[in-house]
Design an enzyme around this catalytic site. Structure first.
Site, PDB file in Angstrom:
ATOM      1  CD1 TRP A  39      -2.113  -2.099   0.259  1.00 48.11           C
ATOM      2  CD2 TRP A  39      -3.071  -1.285   2.125  1.00 48.11           C
ATOM      3  NE1 TRP A  39      -3.182  -2.906   0.570  1.00 48.11           N
ATOM      4  CE2 TRP A  39      -3.792  -2.434   1.709  1.00 48.11           C
ATOM      5  CE3 TRP A  39      -3.488  -0.617   3.272  1.00 48.11           C
ATOM      6  CZ2 TRP A  39      -4.918  -2.910   2.409  1.00 48.11           C
ATOM      7  CZ3 TRP A  39      -4.599  -1.092   3.969  1.00 48.11           C
ATOM      8  CH2 TRP A  39      -5.311  -2.217   3.529  1.00 48.11           C
ATOM      9  CB  SER A  68       2.938  -1.784 -14.198  1.00 46.90           C
ATOM     10  OG  SER A  68       3.433  -0.478 -13.941  1.00 46.90           O
ATOM     11  CD  GLU A 112       8.256  -4.581  -6.539  1.00 38.92           C
ATOM     12  OE1 GLU A 112       7.031  -4.653  -6.685  1.00 38.92           O
ATOM     13  OE2 GLU A 112       8.798  -3.770  -5.771  1.00 38.92           O
TER      14      GLU A 112
END
Ligand code: PGA
Length: 245
Positions: free
Chosen positions: A9, A207, A162
């Protein structure tokens, strides 16, 4: 190994009410074939822990102190033991935003992974190359270096690949590029941790959305996803989880 869909988050939602609403929306989700993990900001951990109790959704933090001390004179720091105390089971370490903005080195990430494991938390260590590094043909070498420097000996936890240039941009590597990197990471882990490499999940992050999740999650050596933006919309996060079936 079950697929893990993890939500990062970040510094969101801006208010506690928003975090609680998001946790409530996730609580309503039906039985799942995948494992879910959400990582709210520190200030929302206690409330989200209470809301998610009994749902089977795991709770993670986004960082912890590098010291192995449960408490001490470390202004502004939060120890792994304090997180464990709140019901946290996982902790994201070495996210590229922390590596870039808080100047976290591989050595720092490694110390945090040791502290997390000592407190009984599962470290989720992030690695990934920048756009310039990929263009220079150095992506695999950069990731291999980060793995070598960030994972302590005897590492037991989760890795997230990532690519920095894919985070929050809507850009993703091609399926072939993701598969090639995950194969390289799997080979690296098998060399360094022969006895346990098969039990170390490697997530893809950058993404991941409901529209591309099925393709990414079907790739060999991809054990799940670390989701940023799309994890802030319960419907999208659960759609990504559903795509993993
Ligand atoms: P993103 O973020 O899904 O918004 O690209 C991923 C991450 O930073 O973990």
């Amino acid at each position: 190994m079950r697929t893990l869909i993890a939500g990062n988050w970040k510094m969101n939602p801006p208010g506690l009410a928003g975090a609680e609403a998001l946790a409530r929306a996730l609580r309503l989700s039906a039985a799942r074939a995948v494992d879910l993990l959400v990582c709210p900001p520190f200030t929302a951990l206690a409330s989200v822990a209470a809301l998610l109790r009994g749902t089977g959704i795991a709770l993670g933090a986004q960082d912890c102190a590098a010291t192995g001390e449960a408490g001490g004179a470390h202004t502004g720091e939060i120890s792994a033991a304090m997180l464990r105390d709140l019901g946290v089971s996982h902790v994201i370490l070495g996210h590229s935003e922390r590596r870039a903005h808080q100047a976290e080195s591989d050595a720092t990430v490694r110390a945090k992974a040791v502290a997390a494991a000592a407190a009984g938390l599962i470290p989720l260590v992030c690695v990934g190359e920048t756009e310039a590094e990929r263009r220079a043909g150095r992506a695999q070498a950069v990731v291999a270096g980060q793995l070598a420097g960030s994972l302590p000996d005897g590492f037991s936890g989760i890795i997230a690949y990532e690519p920095v240039w894919a985070i929050g941009t809507g850009l993703t590597p091609s399926a072939g590029e993701i598969a090639a990197m995950h194969a390289a990471i799997a080979a690296d882990l098998a060399t360094r941790f022969p006895a346990r490499a098969a039990a170390l999940p490697v997530l893809y992050g950058g993404s991941v959305k409901p529209g591309n999740a099925a393709e990414v999650l079907a790739l060999a050596h991809v054990g799940g996803a670390l989701v940023g933006g799309a994890s802030l919309v319960a419907e999208d996060f659960l759609a990504i989880a559903a795509a993993a079936r």
